[in-house]
Write an enzyme that holds these catalytic residues in place. Structure first.
Site, PDB file in Angstrom:
ATOM      1  N   HIS A   1     -32.115 127.481 -32.878  1.00  0.00           N
ATOM      2  CA  HIS A   1     -31.167 127.184 -31.805  1.00  0.00           C
ATOM      3  C   HIS A   1     -31.242 128.204 -30.669  1.00  0.00           C
ATOM      4  O   HIS A   1     -31.951 129.214 -30.760  1.00  0.00           O
ATOM      5  CB  HIS A   1     -29.738 127.080 -32.361  1.00  0.00           C
ATOM      6  CG  HIS A   1     -29.181 128.359 -32.933  1.00  0.00           C
ATOM      7  ND1 HIS A   1     -28.867 129.469 -32.167  1.00  0.00           N
ATOM      8  CD2 HIS A   1     -28.865 128.695 -34.226  1.00  0.00           C
ATOM      9  CE1 HIS A   1     -28.364 130.416 -32.931  1.00  0.00           C
ATOM     10  NE2 HIS A   1     -28.370 129.983 -34.190  1.00  0.00           N
TER      11      HIS A   1
ATOM     12  N   CYS B   1     -30.234 131.892 -38.811  1.00  0.00           N
ATOM     13  CA  CYS B   1     -31.027 130.946 -38.021  1.00  0.00           C
ATOM     14  C   CYS B   1     -32.095 131.666 -37.204  1.00  0.00           C
ATOM     15  O   CYS B   1     -32.069 132.890 -37.052  1.00  0.00           O
ATOM     16  CB  CYS B   1     -30.120 130.167 -37.077  1.00  0.00           C
ATOM     17  SG  CYS B   1     -28.917 129.111 -37.917  1.00  0.00           S
TER      18      CYS B   1
END
Length: 267
Positions: free
Chosen positions: A222, A234
């Protein structure tokens, strides 16, 4: 007037005449100009050499270009020989803080693009021993499941899902590590609350087949937070990188998250 005074006046007149004649013939102005011209020429030469040296120093050396080419060739060969590489058409490769996209052409992988990236605040950890909330990014090879974000649609070949107000990536046992749409409260990542990071994102297929409760959920690629490259697990990139990446990836793409290039052969 005395004889001495007359002689003195004559002498002064002669000296003045000779001086004026000399100045009109050569003059200190001409010498000074020549001196200035010489100094300017020397200074210009020095500046030109300095400017050329700076430009040359800004250019990559032959040795660095050669080393990068050799590295890309090694990675290409390793990806092409890997099990993941054989079944996919594209590979996203994370090595340290670089994320590169490789496209398969006639059985060999070619690097299309490379971007800066970040990952978990506590580094990388082998997927099979990672735990929910430990702040690490799982090492290994995983499929990219789909793209998602707040826009109604995106310019991408990947399957795409739009975030709604009741969109949650669940960490509840019955729906662990799954996207859930529910009018009741569901524990997990409330996707609607992450307007910056999840404006455009890719779902990484970590802990999906099979799903192991507690191993970790909601692992995405992301957009980075404004103040840091780090995440809770992430992979993060700049918004401009994500926009570019979305247009380049296709449906047959996996991501390899590794510490070094020698680990590619394990997948």
């Amino acid at each position: 007037m005395s004889k001495w005074s007359f002689s003195k006046d004559i002498a002064i007149t002669v000296i003045l005449f000779l001086s004026i004649s000399f100045l009109s013939f050569a003059g200190p102005g001409e010498d000074y100009k020549k001196k200035l011209d010489t100094q300017n020429s020397t200074r210009e030469t020095t500046e030109n050499v300095s400017s050329f040296s700076k430009v040359k120093s800004d250019l990559p050396s032959d040795s660095s270009v050669s080393a990068e080419k050799q590295r890309d060739e090694r990675i290409s060969a390793a990806l092409s020989a890997s099990q993941v590489g054989k079944k996919e058409e594209q590979i996203l490769l994370l090595l340290d803080h670089k994320l590169s996209l490789w496209d398969k052409k006639e059985g060999q992988y070619v690097k299309l693009k490379e971007w800066e990236c970040g990952y978990g605040r506590n580094g990388l950890k082998a997927a099979e021993i990672r735990k929910e909330g430990d702040g690490t990014t799982p090492k290994g090879a995983f499929p990219i499941s789909f793209a998602f974000g707040f826009a109604e649609k995106e310019n991408t070949k990947l399957p795409y899902r739009q975030i709604k107000k009741n969109s949650v990536w669940s960490d509840e046992k019955g729906s662990y590590n799954q996207w859930v749409e529910s009018n009741r409260y569901v524990s997990g990542e409330q996707l609607w609350n992450y307007k910056i990071c999840y404006e455009k994102a890719l779902a990484i297929g970590f802990n999906q087949n099979p799903v192991v409760y507690g191993r970790g959920s909601a692992i995405f690629l992301h957009i980075k937070a404004p103040d840091t490259w780090e995440s809770s697990g992430c992979v993060t990139v700049e918004k401009s990188s994500m926009e570019e990446l979305l247009t380049l990836v296709n449906e047959k793409v996996s991501i390899m998250i590794l510490q070094n290039e020698e680990e590619i052969k394990a997948y």
